[in-house]
Motif scaffolding. Structure first.
Motif, mmCIF file in Angstrom:
data_model
loop_
_atom_site.group_PDB
_atom_site.id
_atom_site.type_symbol
_atom_site.label_atom_id
_atom_site.label_comp_id
_atom_site.label_asym_id
_atom_site.label_seq_id
_atom_site.Cartn_x
_atom_site.Cartn_y
_atom_site.Cartn_z
ATOM 1 N N ARG A 56 52.663 41.080 42.699
ATOM 2 C CA ARG A 56 51.990 41.790 41.606
ATOM 3 C C ARG A 56 51.607 40.814 40.498
ATOM 4 N NH1 ARG A 56 53.606 45.894 36.997
ATOM 5 N NH2 ARG A 56 51.515 46.747 36.667
ATOM 6 N N LYS A 57 52.514 39.902 40.185
ATOM 7 C CA LYS A 57 52.230 38.894 39.157
ATOM 8 C C LYS A 57 50.998 38.079 39.541
ATOM 9 C CE LYS A 57 54.198 34.688 37.222
ATOM 10 N NZ LYS A 57 55.346 33.794 37.217
ATOM 11 N N GLU A 58 50.947 37.642 40.780
ATOM 12 C CA GLU A 58 49.790 36.871 41.262
ATOM 13 C C GLU A 58 48.503 37.681 41.133
ATOM 14 O OE1 GLU A 58 48.073 34.844 45.368
ATOM 15 O OE2 GLU A 58 50.002 35.856 45.400
ATOM 16 N N ALA A 59 48.548 38.954 41.519
ATOM 17 C CA ALA A 59 47.361 39.808 41.450
ATOM 18 C C ALA A 59 46.894 39.979 40.003
ATOM 19 C CB ALA A 59 47.652 41.165 42.083
ATOM 20 N N LEU A 60 47.830 40.158 39.086
ATOM 21 C CA LEU A 60 47.466 40.346 37.678
ATOM 22 C C LEU A 60 46.909 39.061 37.066
ATOM 23 C CD1 LEU A 60 50.370 42.669 36.501
ATOM 24 C CD2 LEU A 60 48.015 43.301 37.094
ATOM 25 N N ILE A 61 47.466 37.933 37.448
ATOM 26 C CA ILE A 61 46.913 36.652 36.984
ATOM 27 C C ILE A 61 45.492 36.486 37.524
ATOM 28 C CG2 ILE A 61 47.112 34.141 37.209
ATOM 29 C CD1 ILE A 61 50.193 34.558 37.068
ATOM 30 N N ASN A 62 45.283 36.871 38.778
ATOM 31 C CA ASN A 62 43.939 36.801 39.362
ATOM 32 C C ASN A 62 42.962 37.721 38.633
ATOM 33 O OD1 ASN A 62 44.542 34.842 41.255
ATOM 34 N ND2 ASN A 62 45.052 36.318 42.846
ATOM 35 N N ALA A 63 43.436 38.884 38.178
ATOM 36 C CA ALA A 63 42.570 39.798 37.422
ATOM 37 C C ALA A 63 42.096 39.128 36.138
ATOM 38 C CB ALA A 63 43.311 41.093 37.106
ATOM 39 N N LYS A 64 42.989 38.407 35.488
ATOM 40 C CA LYS A 64 42.620 37.679 34.266
ATOM 41 C C LYS A 64 41.587 36.588 34.575
ATOM 42 C CE LYS A 64 44.718 35.487 30.211
ATOM 43 N NZ LYS A 64 43.684 34.539 29.990
ATOM 44 N N VAL A 65 41.777 35.898 35.673
ATOM 45 C CA VAL A 65 40.833 34.847 36.084
ATOM 46 C C VAL A 65 39.473 35.459 36.411
ATOM 47 C CG1 VAL A 65 40.352 33.109 37.863
ATOM 48 C CG2 VAL A 65 42.637 33.265 36.858
ATOM 49 N N ILE A 66 39.457 36.609 37.069
ATOM 50 C CA ILE A 66 38.198 37.301 37.386
ATOM 51 C C ILE A 66 37.440 37.595 36.099
ATOM 52 C CG2 ILE A 66 37.212 39.488 38.217
ATOM 53 C CD1 ILE A 66 39.473 39.476 40.369
ATOM 54 N N VAL A 67 38.140 38.125 35.092
ATOM 55 C CA VAL A 67 37.489 38.445 33.815
ATOM 56 C C VAL A 67 36.965 37.171 33.157
ATOM 57 C CG1 VAL A 67 37.837 39.377 31.490
ATOM 58 C CG2 VAL A 67 38.808 40.570 33.466
ATOM 59 N N ASP A 68 37.806 36.135 33.087
ATOM 60 C CA ASP A 68 37.378 34.864 32.474
ATOM 61 C C ASP A 68 36.120 34.317 33.143
ATOM 62 O OD1 ASP A 68 39.360 34.624 30.514
ATOM 63 O OD2 ASP A 68 40.735 33.599 31.876
ATOM 64 N N ASN A 69 36.123 34.239 34.456
ATOM 65 C CA ASN A 69 34.984 33.679 35.197
ATOM 66 C C ASN A 69 33.731 34.537 35.065
ATOM 67 O OD1 ASN A 69 36.514 31.504 36.034
ATOM 68 N ND2 ASN A 69 37.030 32.414 38.010
ATOM 69 N N THR A 70 33.912 35.849 35.071
ATOM 70 C CA THR A 70 32.767 36.750 34.968
ATOM 71 C C THR A 70 32.154 36.667 33.575
ATOM 72 O OG1 THR A 70 33.742 38.201 36.630
ATOM 73 C CG2 THR A 70 31.992 39.134 35.274
ATOM 74 N N LEU A 71 32.988 36.653 32.544
ATOM 75 C CA LEU A 71 32.472 36.548 31.173
ATOM 76 C C LEU A 71 31.667 35.261 30.982
ATOM 77 C CD1 LEU A 71 35.465 37.868 29.031
ATOM 78 C CD2 LEU A 71 33.206 38.938 29.281
ATOM 79 N N GLN A 72 32.125 34.182 31.603
ATOM 80 C CA GLN A 72 31.424 32.898 31.452
ATOM 81 C C GLN A 72 30.017 32.930 32.045
ATOM 82 O OE1 GLN A 72 32.417 30.380 29.467
ATOM 83 N NE2 GLN A 72 33.987 31.894 29.011
ATOM 84 N N ASP A 73 29.790 33.802 33.010
ATOM 85 C CA ASP A 73 28.483 33.889 33.659
ATOM 86 C C ASP A 73 27.508 34.824 32.953
ATOM 87 O OD1 ASP A 73 29.383 32.104 35.504
ATOM 88 O OD2 ASP A 73 29.592 33.535 37.151
ATOM 89 N N LEU A 74 27.950 35.496 31.896
ATOM 90 C CA LEU A 74 27.078 36.416 31.164
ATOM 91 C C LEU A 74 26.275 35.678 30.101
ATOM 92 C CD1 LEU A 74 29.449 39.466 30.492
ATOM 93 C CD2 LEU A 74 27.825 39.165 32.365
#
Length: 190
Positions: A56-74
């Motif tokens: 679960r910890k890994e999945a939640l850290i990945n969710a944060k990375v998804i948001v970070d990477n997606t925001l950078q592409d906007l």
């Protein structure tokens, strides 16, 4: 299953609290590990709890990375609105003041930003099916989905009341015009 836009809102809304949740998972895992010497139950069950917590910890850290990477592409103007709204919990009114733009422009940018965020997530392979499979049963995202559903129902009810109010006003105005025309015609006949 949530749609892409609801997943986007849930990912963005979770961003600020993810580090706290990960920290609490670490604390809980540590307490399980340290208490394992006095654990009265099955050791394999204890190990499975620790493994599940780490997944679960890994999945939640990945969710944060998804948001970070997606925001950078906007585009910067869209990223800024989403960062202010979700990461800094700024109201739409304060966003308008901070950016020196009218409230209507903020709402428009927010709508475009959310659509762009959803589209970028999808283009990176994080479509609603993938997100549902990965996070659909996680308590955090289930709760956020319930919150978004409640807000959507509330907004729809408000819009329905507004539309019904406008329809009633329009009906009254039409009735008034018809009544005025009827009186005018009767006066013209006399």
């Amino acid at each position: 299953m949530m749609n892409q836009e609801t997943w986007s809102k849930s990912l963005l809304a979770s961003y600020r609290i993810l580090p706290k949740i990960v920290k609490s998972i670490d604390s809980y895992t540590m307490s399980l590990a340290l208490g394992s010497f006095s654990y009265a139950g099955n050791t394999l069950d204890l190990m499975q709890k620790i493994i599940d917590n780490n997944k679960r910890k890994e999945a939640l850290i990945n969710a944060k990375v998804i948001v970070d990477n997606t925001l950078q592409d906007l585009k910067p103007k869209y990223r800024e609105v989403l960062e202010l709204k979700y990461l800094k919990k700024t109201s739409f009114e304060d966003i308008a003041k901070n950016l020196g733009i009218c409230l209507r422009t903020v709402f428009r940018r927010y709508a475009f930003a959310l659509k762009s965020f959803s589209a970028v997530c999808k283009s990176k392979g994080y479509d609603e099916e993938w997100l549902d499979k990965r996070y659909g049963r996680d308590a955090l995202f289930v709760r956020l989905n319930e919150t978004h559903s409640w807000q959507l129902e509330k907004n729809c009810a408000r819009q329905e009341n507004t539309v019904n109010g406008k329809i009633k006003k329009l009906a009254c105005a039409v009735a008034g015009v018809l009544a005025t025309n009827a009186v005018g015609e009767s006066l013209a006949e006399n």
